[in-house]
Motif scaffolding. Sequence first.
Motif, PDB file in Angstrom:
ATOM      1  N   VAL A  48      -3.200   5.189 -15.266  1.00 39.31           N
ATOM      2  CA  VAL A  48      -3.433   3.704 -15.257  1.00 39.31           C
ATOM      3  C   VAL A  48      -3.103   3.010 -16.617  1.00 39.31           C
ATOM      4  O   VAL A  48      -2.487   1.849 -16.501  1.00 39.31           O
ATOM      5  N   GLU A 100     -11.856   4.367  -5.869  1.00 34.19           N
ATOM      6  CA  GLU A 100     -11.389   3.021  -5.629  1.00 34.19           C
ATOM      7  C   GLU A 100     -11.955   2.062  -6.389  1.00 34.19           C
ATOM      8  O   GLU A 100     -11.792   0.806  -6.708  1.00 34.19           O
ATOM      9  N   PRO A 104      -8.216  -0.480 -10.888  1.00 31.68           N
ATOM     10  CA  PRO A 104      -7.769  -1.901 -11.016  1.00 31.68           C
ATOM     11  C   PRO A 104      -7.333  -2.336  -9.786  1.00 31.68           C
ATOM     12  O   PRO A 104      -6.651  -1.341  -8.932  1.00 31.68           O
ATOM     13  N   ALA A 105      -7.704  -3.300  -9.368  1.00 35.09           N
ATOM     14  CA  ALA A 105      -7.228  -3.893  -7.829  1.00 35.09           C
ATOM     15  C   ALA A 105      -5.712  -3.695  -7.557  1.00 35.09           C
ATOM     16  O   ALA A 105      -5.448  -3.374  -6.368  1.00 35.09           O
ATOM     17  N   GLN A 106      -4.856  -3.868  -8.547  1.00 38.04           N
ATOM     18  CA  GLN A 106      -3.353  -3.626  -8.098  1.00 38.04           C
ATOM     19  C   GLN A 106      -2.763  -2.282  -8.288  1.00 38.04           C
ATOM     20  O   GLN A 106      -1.754  -1.989  -7.849  1.00 38.04           O
ATOM     21  N   VAL A 107      -3.685  -1.202  -8.345  1.00 38.16           N
ATOM     22  CA  VAL A 107      -3.347  -0.034  -8.410  1.00 38.16           C
ATOM     23  C   VAL A 107      -3.573   0.516  -6.911  1.00 38.16           C
ATOM     24  O   VAL A 107      -4.938   0.974  -6.691  1.00 38.16           O
ATOM     25  N   ARG A 108      -2.727   0.780  -6.021  1.00 40.64           N
ATOM     26  CA  ARG A 108      -2.906   1.203  -4.848  1.00 40.64           C
ATOM     27  C   ARG A 108      -1.802   2.528  -4.660  1.00 40.64           C
ATOM     28  O   ARG A 108      -1.980   3.404  -3.820  1.00 40.64           O
ATOM     29  N   CYS A 109      -0.562   2.370  -5.252  1.00 42.35           N
ATOM     30  CA  CYS A 109       0.443   3.389  -4.730  1.00 42.35           C
ATOM     31  C   CYS A 109       0.854   4.050  -6.306  1.00 42.35           C
ATOM     32  O   CYS A 109       0.424   3.679  -7.451  1.00 42.35           O
ATOM     33  N   ASP A 112       2.560   1.879  -8.928  1.00 46.32           N
ATOM     34  CA  ASP A 112       1.554   0.993  -9.691  1.00 46.32           C
ATOM     35  C   ASP A 112       1.137   1.653 -10.741  1.00 46.32           C
ATOM     36  O   ASP A 112       0.509   0.824 -11.773  1.00 46.32           O
ATOM     37  N   ARG A 114       1.046   3.228 -14.895  1.00 43.38           N
ATOM     38  CA  ARG A 114       1.945   2.958 -15.869  1.00 43.38           C
ATOM     39  C   ARG A 114       2.679   4.209 -16.370  1.00 43.38           C
ATOM     40  O   ARG A 114       3.764   4.326 -16.968  1.00 43.38           O
ATOM     41  N   SER A 137       5.851   4.809  -3.260  1.00 45.64           N
ATOM     42  CA  SER A 137       5.240   3.963  -2.204  1.00 45.64           C
ATOM     43  C   SER A 137       4.154   4.615  -1.755  1.00 45.64           C
ATOM     44  O   SER A 137       3.296   3.856  -0.990  1.00 45.64           O
TER      45      SER A 137
END
Length: 309
Positions: A48, A100, A104-109, A112, A114, A137
């Motif tokens: 992340v 979960e 971070p909320a935007q990390v799901r796949c 996402d 870094r 994905s």
Amino acid sequence: MRAFVLSGGGNRGALQIGALRALLQHGIQPDLIVGSSVGAINGLFLAVEPSLVQVERMAALWREAARRKVFTASLWQIVRHLLSGKDYLVEGAPLRQFIERHLPAQVRCFGDLRVPLFVTLAHVQTQTLYVCGSDRSAPVVEAVVASAAVPGFFPPVRYGGQLFVDGGVVSNLPLRVAVAKGAREIWALDLAFGTEPVAPRGALGMIGAAVRRLLYEDVLHELEWCARQPHITLHHLALSGFQEALLGDWAHTEAMLEAGERAARAYLAAPRPGVVHYPPAPDISALPKGPFGAEPFIEKIRADEPQAR
């Protein structure tokens, strides 16, 4: 390309956090991360954001997991699962929810993240290693929880009539995966390395003691293979100690964070790239007498084994 390869090791994963702190303080950052079991969990959070600030967050998460006893189930839950014929002792939902909640909320796949992350699964029926991460994905939390699904402890993943569990069953330190993904410099954070004999506690401890050496033979073969590759620079960080800590045993988390950092700093002070560290052979004169007139066979077994370099 530099890869961090994080092995499995259950509750001893806190050792990796301390080691990661020392590596990043020395400016050593990963271009890709490969993780198995608890190494997949640690690898996810590092992918992340590969920074010292994030490593400190990870240390705090380990302390919180220790307080919440994330890998622990009540005796009643374990008995109920045994009596009902389930193929696991502990529900995986609390671990998934813990991960979960702190991502971070935007990390799901996978896409996402870094830093590219690859995590391993083991196909139960054929004992084949599977690798998640090429499909950017794909859901990353589900893959990481599956990679940490210790057989018999956490539920296996059922997919298309097949069973998948903890990748460490097949490759607990998946160096070949890192090489296949383009790594030329590898930092192997090896939790399976053990230097001290430990008297097992309970049924899980007895099972672990019975399979530990067999699993680590595969790790040693993979390390030896990697060290022989002329285009690969291997750094083997053998994170030993705390072998008595089982899943559900959170008594040593703070000590592990400190010990992992000390071990990495000691290596960085005198790095030995290409050197594989082997568990020491026991002193035959110190071995106990065996039952029924049994004698140690250690000399003949060790004669064909590689010795520490």
